[in-house]
Design a protein around this motif. Structure first.
Motif, PDB file in Angstrom:
ATOM      1  N   VAL A 160       0.905  -0.827  -6.086  1.00  0.00           N
ATOM      2  CA  VAL A 160       1.010  -2.001  -6.959  1.00  0.00           C
ATOM      3  C   VAL A 160       2.468  -2.424  -7.108  1.00  0.00           C
ATOM      4  N   ALA A 161       3.360  -1.470  -7.280  1.00  0.00           N
ATOM      5  CA  ALA A 161       4.789  -1.786  -7.393  1.00  0.00           C
ATOM      6  C   ALA A 161       5.308  -2.411  -6.098  1.00  0.00           C
ATOM      7  N   ASP A 162       4.903  -1.871  -4.957  1.00  0.00           N
ATOM      8  CA  ASP A 162       5.341  -2.432  -3.675  1.00  0.00           C
ATOM      9  C   ASP A 162       4.796  -3.842  -3.475  1.00  0.00           C
ATOM     10  N   LEU A 163       3.550  -4.078  -3.885  1.00  0.00           N
ATOM     11  CA  LEU A 163       2.977  -5.419  -3.781  1.00  0.00           C
ATOM     12  C   LEU A 163       3.718  -6.397  -4.690  1.00  0.00           C
ATOM     13  N   ALA A 164       4.076  -5.949  -5.890  1.00  0.00           N
ATOM     14  CA  ALA A 164       4.830  -6.810  -6.811  1.00  0.00           C
ATOM     15  C   ALA A 164       6.193  -7.149  -6.225  1.00  0.00           C
ATOM     16  N   ASP A 165       6.863  -6.166  -5.632  1.00  0.00           N
ATOM     17  CA  ASP A 165       8.158  -6.423  -4.991  1.00  0.00           C
ATOM     18  C   ASP A 165       8.002  -7.423  -3.852  1.00  0.00           C
ATOM     19  N   PHE A 166       6.939  -7.287  -3.082  1.00  0.00           N
ATOM     20  CA  PHE A 166       6.683  -8.199  -1.969  1.00  0.00           C
ATOM     21  C   PHE A 166       6.503  -9.626  -2.486  1.00  0.00           C
ATOM     22  N   ARG A 167       5.760  -9.778  -3.566  1.00  0.00           N
ATOM     23  CA  ARG A 167       5.517 -11.112  -4.128  1.00  0.00           C
ATOM     24  C   ARG A 167       6.796 -11.734  -4.678  1.00  0.00           C
ATOM     25  N   LYS A 168       7.665 -10.932  -5.270  1.00  0.00           N
ATOM     26  CA  LYS A 168       8.900 -11.440  -5.868  1.00  0.00           C
ATOM     27  C   LYS A 168       9.934 -11.833  -4.817  1.00  0.00           C
ATOM     28  N   SER A 169      10.089 -11.017  -3.808  1.00  0.00           N
ATOM     29  CA  SER A 169      11.193 -11.227  -2.875  1.00  0.00           C
ATOM     30  C   SER A 169      10.748 -11.432  -1.437  1.00  0.00           C
ATOM     31  N   ASP A 170       9.442 -11.345  -1.187  1.00  0.00           N
ATOM     32  CA  ASP A 170       8.908 -11.450   0.171  1.00  0.00           C
ATOM     33  C   ASP A 170       9.493 -10.356   1.064  1.00  0.00           C
ATOM     34  N   ALA A 171       9.928  -9.253   0.430  1.00  0.00           N
ATOM     35  CA  ALA A 171      10.478  -8.129   1.186  1.00  0.00           C
ATOM     36  C   ALA A 171       9.332  -7.200   1.577  1.00  0.00           C
ATOM     37  N   GLY A 172       9.498  -6.530   2.669  1.00  0.00           N
ATOM     38  CA  GLY A 172       8.463  -5.611   3.121  1.00  0.00           C
ATOM     39  C   GLY A 172       7.620  -6.229   4.201  1.00  0.00           C
ATOM     40  N   HIS A 173       6.736  -5.454   4.685  1.00  0.00           N
ATOM     41  CA  HIS A 173       5.903  -5.864   5.798  1.00  0.00           C
ATOM     42  C   HIS A 173       4.469  -6.037   5.301  1.00  0.00           C
ATOM     43  N   GLN A 174       3.973  -7.271   5.324  1.00  0.00           N
ATOM     44  CA  GLN A 174       2.662  -7.575   4.759  1.00  0.00           C
ATOM     45  C   GLN A 174       1.547  -6.774   5.419  1.00  0.00           C
ATOM     46  N   ALA A 175       1.566  -6.635   6.722  1.00  0.00           N
ATOM     47  CA  ALA A 175       0.501  -5.903   7.415  1.00  0.00           C
ATOM     48  C   ALA A 175       0.463  -4.446   6.962  1.00  0.00           C
ATOM     49  N   GLU A 176       1.641  -3.843   6.805  1.00  0.00           N
ATOM     50  CA  GLU A 176       1.705  -2.442   6.368  1.00  0.00           C
ATOM     51  C   GLU A 176       1.189  -2.296   4.945  1.00  0.00           C
ATOM     52  N   LEU A 177       1.550  -3.234   4.054  1.00  0.00           N
ATOM     53  CA  LEU A 177       1.064  -3.188   2.682  1.00  0.00           C
ATOM     54  C   LEU A 177      -0.449  -3.362   2.623  1.00  0.00           C
ATOM     55  N   MET A 178      -0.967  -4.290   3.410  1.00  0.00           N
ATOM     56  CA  MET A 178      -2.415  -4.504   3.423  1.00  0.00           C
ATOM     57  C   MET A 178      -3.151  -3.291   3.990  1.00  0.00           C
ATOM     58  N   SER A 179      -2.569  -2.641   4.946  1.00  0.00           N
ATOM     59  CA  SER A 179      -3.185  -1.444   5.507  1.00  0.00           C
ATOM     60  C   SER A 179      -3.240  -0.331   4.454  1.00  0.00           C
ATOM     61  N   ARG A 180      -2.157  -0.163   3.700  1.00  0.00           N
ATOM     62  CA  ARG A 180      -2.147   0.830   2.619  1.00  0.00           C
ATOM     63  C   ARG A 180      -3.184   0.482   1.554  1.00  0.00           C
ATOM     64  N   LYS A 181      -3.277  -0.793   1.229  1.00  0.00           N
ATOM     65  CA  LYS A 181      -4.264  -1.245   0.245  1.00  0.00           C
ATOM     66  C   LYS A 181      -5.673  -0.943   0.742  1.00  0.00           C
ATOM     67  N   ALA A 182      -5.943  -1.251   1.995  1.00  0.00           N
ATOM     68  CA  ALA A 182      -7.259  -0.983   2.567  1.00  0.00           C
ATOM     69  C   ALA A 182      -7.568   0.514   2.555  1.00  0.00           C
ATOM     70  N   ASP A 183      -6.585   1.336   2.881  1.00  0.00           N
ATOM     71  CA  ASP A 183      -6.781   2.788   2.864  1.00  0.00           C
ATOM     72  C   ASP A 183      -7.206   3.259   1.473  1.00  0.00           C
ATOM     73  N   LEU A 184      -6.491   2.791   0.448  1.00  0.00           N
ATOM     74  CA  LEU A 184      -6.830   3.194  -0.920  1.00  0.00           C
ATOM     75  C   LEU A 184      -8.221   2.709  -1.311  1.00  0.00           C
ATOM     76  N   LEU A 185      -8.546   1.471  -0.987  1.00  0.00           N
ATOM     77  CA  LEU A 185      -9.860   0.934  -1.333  1.00  0.00           C
ATOM     78  C   LEU A 185     -10.977   1.671  -0.586  1.00  0.00           C
ATOM     79  N   GLU A 186     -10.729   2.051   0.653  1.00  0.00           N
ATOM     80  CA  GLU A 186     -11.717   2.821   1.410  1.00  0.00           C
ATOM     81  C   GLU A 186     -11.939   4.194   0.781  1.00  0.00           C
TER      82      GLU A 186
END
Length: 69
Positions: free
Chosen positions: A13-39
């Motif tokens: 959640v913190a990494d997603l918030a940072d991504f939304r604020k600064s567009d920093a990070g890699h969206q595909a990697e964040l989405m993959s982590r999110k999918a892993d947790l949801l799975e």
């Protein structure tokens, strides 16, 4: 597959918030982590059809982003 910890969810959640604020990070990697947790959440709740659907949608989006979409 183990249920995710509060720490793992909080970190994502913190990494997603940072991504939304600064567009920093890699969206595909964040989405993959999110999918892993949801799975993992869905696996821990096998009778929860909605959890499985949400996890499947997240995995599909993560795979799409990984493929360059």
């Amino acid at each position: 597959m183990s249920r995710p910890t509060i720490s793992e969810v909080s970190t994502l959640v913190a990494d997603l918030a940072d991504f939304r604020k600064s567009d920093a990070g890699h969206q595909a990697e964040l989405m993959s982590r999110k999918a892993d947790l949801l799975e993992r959440i869905a696996a821990a709740q096998p009778d929860d059809i909605e959890a499985a659907q949400v996890a499947a949608a997240a995995r599909a989006r993560a795979d799409e982003l990984t493929a360059g979409g």
